[in-house]
Design an enzyme around this catalytic site. Sequence first.
Site, PDB file in Angstrom:
ATOM      1  N   SER A 198      23.475  46.336 -20.972  1.00 58.51           N
ATOM      2  CA  SER A 198      23.030  47.301 -21.976  1.00 58.51           C
ATOM      3  C   SER A 198      21.634  46.994 -22.481  1.00 58.51           C
ATOM      4  O   SER A 198      21.092  47.719 -23.317  1.00 58.51           O
ATOM      5  CB  SER A 198      24.013  47.320 -23.154  1.00 58.51           C
ATOM      6  OG  SER A 198      24.194  46.015 -23.669  1.00 58.51           O
TER       7      SER A 198
ATOM      8  N   HIS B   6      26.448  90.608 -41.830  1.00 58.75           N
ATOM      9  CA  HIS B   6      26.697  91.115 -40.465  1.00 58.75           C
ATOM     10  C   HIS B   6      25.397  91.499 -39.762  1.00 58.75           C
ATOM     11  O   HIS B   6      25.385  92.360 -38.890  1.00 58.75           O
ATOM     12  CB  HIS B   6      27.646  92.321 -40.474  1.00 58.75           C
ATOM     13  CG  HIS B   6      28.826  92.161 -41.386  1.00 58.75           C
ATOM     14  ND1 HIS B   6      30.013  91.607 -40.973  1.00 58.75           N
ATOM     15  CD2 HIS B   6      28.976  92.444 -42.706  1.00 58.75           C
ATOM     16  CE1 HIS B   6      30.864  91.570 -42.008  1.00 58.75           C
ATOM     17  NE2 HIS B   6      30.246  92.065 -43.066  1.00 58.75           N
TER      18      HIS B   6
ATOM     19  N   SER C 151       3.357  82.425 -22.295  1.00 57.57           N
ATOM     20  CA  SER C 151       4.155  82.652 -21.105  1.00 57.57           C
ATOM     21  C   SER C 151       3.248  82.521 -19.901  1.00 57.57           C
ATOM     22  O   SER C 151       2.074  82.867 -19.952  1.00 57.57           O
ATOM     23  CB  SER C 151       4.754  84.057 -21.171  1.00 57.57           C
ATOM     24  OG  SER C 151       5.042  84.517 -19.871  1.00 57.57           O
TER      25      SER C 151
ATOM     26  N   LYS D  73       2.380  87.003 -24.757  1.00 57.15           N
ATOM     27  CA  LYS D  73       3.491  86.336 -25.432  1.00 57.15           C
ATOM     28  C   LYS D  73       3.096  85.089 -26.215  1.00 57.15           C
ATOM     29  O   LYS D  73       2.232  84.335 -25.818  1.00 57.15           O
ATOM     30  CB  LYS D  73       4.559  85.926 -24.399  1.00 57.15           C
ATOM     31  CG  LYS D  73       5.151  87.065 -23.670  1.00 57.15           C
ATOM     32  CD  LYS D  73       6.422  87.669 -24.224  1.00 57.15           C
ATOM     33  CE  LYS D  73       7.449  86.777 -24.813  1.00 57.15           C
ATOM     34  NZ  LYS D  73       8.596  86.593 -23.938  1.00 57.15           N
TER      35      LYS D  73
ATOM     36  N   GLU E  38      13.408  77.315 -31.063  1.00 55.98           N
ATOM     37  CA  GLU E  38      14.405  77.484 -29.990  1.00 55.98           C
ATOM     38  C   GLU E  38      14.924  76.128 -29.508  1.00 55.98           C
ATOM     39  O   GLU E  38      16.119  75.944 -29.286  1.00 55.98           O
ATOM     40  CB  GLU E  38      13.791  78.239 -28.811  1.00 55.98           C
ATOM     41  CG  GLU E  38      13.550  79.704 -29.092  1.00 55.98           C
ATOM     42  CD  GLU E  38      12.829  80.363 -27.922  1.00 55.98           C
ATOM     43  OE1 GLU E  38      13.486  81.117 -27.201  1.00 55.98           O
ATOM     44  OE2 GLU E  38      11.632  80.113 -27.723  1.00 55.98           O
TER      45      GLU E  38
ATOM     46  N   TYR F 114      38.159  44.635 -30.321  1.00 53.85           N
ATOM     47  CA  TYR F 114      36.966  45.061 -29.594  1.00 53.85           C
ATOM     48  C   TYR F 114      37.300  45.393 -28.137  1.00 53.85           C
ATOM     49  O   TYR F 114      38.055  44.678 -27.479  1.00 53.85           O
ATOM     50  CB  TYR F 114      35.891  43.958 -29.628  1.00 53.85           C
ATOM     51  CG  TYR F 114      34.682  44.331 -28.785  1.00 53.85           C
ATOM     52  CD1 TYR F 114      33.675  45.124 -29.319  1.00 53.85           C
ATOM     53  CD2 TYR F 114      34.590  43.948 -27.445  1.00 53.85           C
ATOM     54  CE1 TYR F 114      32.597  45.514 -28.553  1.00 53.85           C
ATOM     55  CE2 TYR F 114      33.514  44.335 -26.668  1.00 53.85           C
ATOM     56  CZ  TYR F 114      32.527  45.117 -27.217  1.00 53.85           C
ATOM     57  OH  TYR F 114      31.465  45.510 -26.456  1.00 53.85           O
TER      58      TYR F 114
ATOM     59  N   GLN G 196      30.349  49.585 -26.143  1.00 55.86           N
ATOM     60  CA  GLN G 196      28.943  49.488 -25.736  1.00 55.86           C
ATOM     61  C   GLN G 196      28.361  50.882 -25.510  1.00 55.86           C
ATOM     62  O   GLN G 196      27.155  51.086 -25.621  1.00 55.86           O
ATOM     63  CB  GLN G 196      28.844  48.643 -24.468  1.00 55.86           C
ATOM     64  CG  GLN G 196      27.419  48.405 -24.004  1.00 55.86           C
ATOM     65  CD  GLN G 196      27.350  47.268 -22.999  1.00 55.86           C
ATOM     66  OE1 GLN G 196      27.519  46.112 -23.373  1.00 55.86           O
ATOM     67  NE2 GLN G 196      27.125  47.586 -21.746  1.00 55.86           N
TER      68      GLN G 196
ATOM     69  N   LYS H 153      26.011  53.270 -28.157  1.00 51.72           N
ATOM     70  CA  LYS H 153      24.606  53.139 -28.534  1.00 51.72           C
ATOM     71  C   LYS H 153      23.728  54.304 -28.114  1.00 51.72           C
ATOM     72  O   LYS H 153      22.982  54.866 -28.933  1.00 51.72           O
ATOM     73  CB  LYS H 153      24.049  51.826 -28.002  1.00 51.72           C
ATOM     74  CG  LYS H 153      24.662  50.685 -28.750  1.00 51.72           C
ATOM     75  CD  LYS H 153      24.335  49.340 -28.237  1.00 51.72           C
ATOM     76  CE  LYS H 153      25.349  48.359 -28.803  1.00 51.72           C
ATOM     77  NZ  LYS H 153      26.764  48.673 -28.466  1.00 51.72           N
TER      78      LYS H 153
HETATM   79  N1  ARG Z   1      26.758  44.628 -25.503  1.00 55.22           N
HETATM   80  C1  ARG Z   1      28.033  44.571 -26.169  1.00 55.22           C
HETATM   81  C2  ARG Z   1      28.256  45.880 -26.961  1.00 55.22           C
HETATM   82  O1  ARG Z   1      27.351  46.621 -27.040  1.00 55.22           O
HETATM   83  C3  ARG Z   1      28.072  43.422 -27.102  1.00 55.22           C
HETATM   84  C4  ARG Z   1      29.431  42.878 -27.382  1.00 55.22           C
HETATM   85  C5  ARG Z   1      30.032  42.345 -26.169  1.00 55.22           C
HETATM   86  N2  ARG Z   1      31.184  41.577 -26.426  1.00 55.22           N
HETATM   87  C6  ARG Z   1      31.939  41.152 -25.431  1.00 55.22           C
HETATM   88  N3  ARG Z   1      32.947  40.429 -25.728  1.00 55.22           N
HETATM   89  N4  ARG Z   1      31.691  41.446 -24.189  1.00 55.22           N
HETATM   90  O2  ARG Z   1      29.290  46.169 -27.487  1.00 55.22           O
END
Ligand code: ARG
Length: 483
Positions: free
Chosen positions: A31, A164, A291, A297, A304, A331, A336, A339
């Site tokens: 990541s 309307h 355009s 135009k 938009e 977790y 991941q 993000k």
């Molecule tokens: N790059 C991971 C994430 O974004 C960090 C945490 C990873 N933890 C693990 N036990 N692999 O979530």
Amino acid sequence: MSQNQLDTKSQAWSALFSEPMSELVKRYTASVFFDKRLWQADIAGSLAHADMLAAQGIISADDLAAIQRGMAQITQEIESGTFEWKLDLEDVHLNIEARLTQLVGDAGKRLHTGRSRNDQVATDVRLWLRGEIDLIGGLLTDLQKALVEIAARNVDVILPGFTHLQVAQPVSFGHHLLAYVEMFARDAERMADVRRRTNRLPLGSAALAGTTYPLDRERVARTLGMVDEHGVAQVCQNSLDGVSDRDFAIEFTAAASLTMVHISRLSEELIIWMSQNFGFIRIADRFTTGSSIMPQKKNPDVPELARGKTGRVVGHLMGLITLMKGQPLAYNKDNQEDKEPLFDTVDTLKDTLRIFAEMIGGQVNPATGQKEGGITVNREAMKQAALKGYATATDLADYLVKKGVPFRDAHETVAHAVKAATSHACDLSELPLAVLQGFHPLIEKDVYECLSLRGSLNARNTLGGTAPAQVQAQIERHRARLG
Ligand code: ARG
């Protein structure tokens, strides 16, 4: 994990692994190329953690000093672009930790005591998002101010209000713009509310169950500014929950989606108002494009695109909420995937708010200190449009009601008057008094005041109504509120 192992993660995480990751799996699981933008939060979190470890006697003062020194250098390297981000080190956390250990040796290896990447990443995302929410709050204020100032210049400009998308009743253009100010004000409230729940500390949850070291989590929270309005440390109270839930990111994206929906509604109106058939407003050329084939135009690309990007942000909300729904505690690596949608939501929202504040309110010309280039209004086109659709028909009904006619009867009488005006292709106010009196004997000469656009506007003088006195009062309230 030893430094050597961190450096050569492609070969093995530890002695346990007998073969290296394939290049494809490495790329699939890494990541770092998107989460490196968390680096400042990551370093801030690590420094707060190290400071607490030293205060608790878990690491030495010398180790803390070494970690601080190393992090200062890493900060400088990242800022100057010399830091070498390695795919092999998977993510921002391992990249920074490996470099720290390279720089300061064993002290760097002690940093991760009592911590896991699970509570580390949850902390980083919260810290980063908190900062972005604050920036977004400022941008929402700027946009509201821009709308309020354009509204102030257009309190007694009249356009048809629609229901309307049919002409309904005349409204002040200032009043119309202030409707959006209300929406963006609620958006800002929502962001502030999301911020409260985002600003809580997962660190100390460790991998999932807490840790055997005597951590002082509240100290870390205070160092990171994770405190409530009374200065009380805000710490996630359950380790399993702290490392795993991303509800704060989902709520943020929901709040961002609503803001974009408001922007999208405004965009739709700007696009309609700019079309030749309306011609109510113009926006500065720099927000439009031409355009390639039709030389006449000028296309409203910015509104938009904002309308289009709303779909993108709403899509991120769907992505994040779906990401969460199947996850057992605690977790999971699924997280991941939070993000990119979150980052893109923030980027899209910030750019959109910035561009709208400028497109609507204009930009300060440094030479004059005045704002220039905001939307320009064609008041005559708005007025002509308001005159077209019998926008004051309700006023005629109200006029009769005030003379004692029951509302339903008045409504029926006015329907006949509108029918007559339609067949004469004129406005109600253009019908001769004798003709109007033919519909109801209580109609007198003073009826023309209530049939005028301005009379209609002035009559709606209740709190929140479109009468200029009310609109002006709202403008003053917003100015005081927005500072
Ligand atoms: N790059 C991971 C994430 O974004 C960090 C945490 C990873 N933890 C693990 N036990 N692999 O979530």
